[in-house]
Design an enzyme around this catalytic site. Structure first.
Site, PDB file in Angstrom:
ATOM      1  N   CYS A 199       1.297  -1.094   0.239  1.00  0.00           N
ATOM      2  CA  CYS A 199      -0.207   0.520   0.299  1.00  0.00           C
ATOM      3  C   CYS A 199       1.080   1.006   0.239  1.00  0.00           C
ATOM      4  O   CYS A 199       2.049   1.141  -0.358  1.00  0.00           O
ATOM      5  CB  CYS A 199      -1.043  -0.072   1.354  1.00  0.00           C
ATOM      6  SG  CYS A 199      -0.338   0.181   2.501  1.00  0.00           S
ATOM      7  N   THR A 200       0.491   2.342   0.710  1.00  0.00           N
ATOM      8  CA  THR A 200       1.543   3.752   0.022  1.00  0.00           C
ATOM      9  C   THR A 200       2.504   4.126   1.354  1.00  0.00           C
ATOM     10  O   THR A 200       3.141   3.730   0.185  1.00  0.00           O
ATOM     11  CB  THR A 200       0.108   4.801   0.546  1.00  0.00           C
ATOM     12  OG1 THR A 200      -0.948   4.786  -0.722  1.00  0.00           O
ATOM     13  CG2 THR A 200       1.052   6.223   0.272  1.00  0.00           C
TER      14      THR A 200
END
Length: 347
Positions: A199-200
């Protein structure tokens, strides 16, 4: 004692410009058991306000999630403060590769039920029993393995402008939407495949890795530090970059470049573009992808209708967005039938 932000975004922007100091955009998170989130929140606000920290920080019984901006010359002071909190000592700080002194313009420290909304009510689920963290080198090895399932734990509008090669990017609006959808799709591979997630910055796939271990998946991994840390490592170590496009970020920048490839299109004309914007019609504020030509043509709005609305006097615009039902249309993330070149999820 001041425990909330008193300055408007414009007032803060002017102060930042007058100060003329370089600021760093930073994110971090930590799952931990916090007994009194409100007391901890107040403690953070007083300290961060003193240190000229701006940003969005969420605190819950399960931990802390922070995206913020600090003066570069106060980084050591900021780090020393975090190290003085037992569960934040030496916490990994993801420092943005592309800086913007105005990435955040207010300090908001809020208490939430959870730092990542998941919709789970399972009291036996232990979020700290996480999967194996891997660095960029190991991650590249894993995703080259045919026995690996690579899953993007972000939402549709994030993965649309950038994702890893051969990743599955579920068409979801929220993290909570993704958990059951992903499990249903790959449930037959709980024992015979490696499940690798990213994810980020790591916070969503860390919770997801713990959840899928809880649900019986045996070989679970997550990218340590997410896309942000991956980009730092491949740049500094000269590794092969397996990420295509941009990384969506949750501040005024909206994205930062990870590779030169443009993999998405303007939602209005279909030309290659990976620049997000919010519709200038405050009664809409839709997040969508818009190229410079369409930006000029529609004056930063998402449609002819919204373009016509912003020509109206301010009081008429204000009246149009008044009321409970009108406000429900505000802050949608890239889902609108007005966008000709955006694929829409079928319920």
């Amino acid at each position: 004692m001041q425990l909330y932000n008193k300055l408007s975004a414009e007032e803060r922007r002017e102060l930042i410009r007058e100060a003329g100091k370089e600021r760093l955009t930073i994110s971090f998170y930590q799952y931990a058991r916090i007994g009194n989130p409100q007391l901890f929140r107040n403690h953070l606000f007083v300290a961060f306000d003193t240190q000229e920290v701006l940003g969005r920080i969420y605190v819950a019984h399960e931990g802390i999630n922070a995206q913020l901006s600090i003066p570069a010359d106060r980084f050591d002071e900021f780090k020393e403060f975090l190290d003085g909190i037992y569960f934040l000592e030496n916490v990994r700080l993801n420092i943005a590769r592309e800086h913007d002194n105005e990435s955040f313009l207010k300090l908001k420290v809020k208490v939430r039920n959870k730092i990542v909304a998941d919709g789970l009510e399972d009291e036996t689920f232990d979020v700290t029993n996480k999967g194996v963290h891997v660095d960029a080198t190991k991650f590249n090895e894993l995703i080259a393995d045919p026995d690996t399932i690579l899953v993007d734990m972000r939402n549709h509008y994030e993965s649309e402008i950038g994702h890893f090669e051969n990743a599955w990017t579920p068409d979801v609006d929220t993290f909570r939407d993704s958990l059951d959808i992903i499990e249903e799709e790959i449930k037959e591979h709980k024992k015979d495949k490696k499940l690798v997630m990213y994810c980020t910055g790591g916070i969503r796939c860390e919770k997801a890795s713990a959840y899928y271990k809880h649900r019986g998946f045996e070989d679970v991994y997550q990218l340590e530090g997410g896309i942000i840390e991956y980009h730092r490592q491949v740049t500094e170590q000269g590794l092969e970059n397996k990420f295509r496009g941009k990384n969506f970020v949750f501040d005024h920048r909206l994205s930062e470049k990870i590779s030169d490839e443009v993999i998405s299109n303007c939602h209005q004309c279909g030309n290659p573009c990976d620049t997000h914007t919010n519709c200038a019609n405050e009664a809409c504020h839709l997040l969508f992808i818009q190229c410079e030509d369409c930006k000029s043509r529609y004056e930063n709005t998402c449609s002819t209708e919204c373009h016509e609305i912003i020509q109206l006097p301010y009081e008429e615009q204000k009246a149009l967005r008044a009321g409970k039902y009108n406000s429900n249309n505000i802050f949608k993330k890239g889902r609108s039938e007005k966008l000709k070149f955006k694929e829409h999820k079928v319920d």
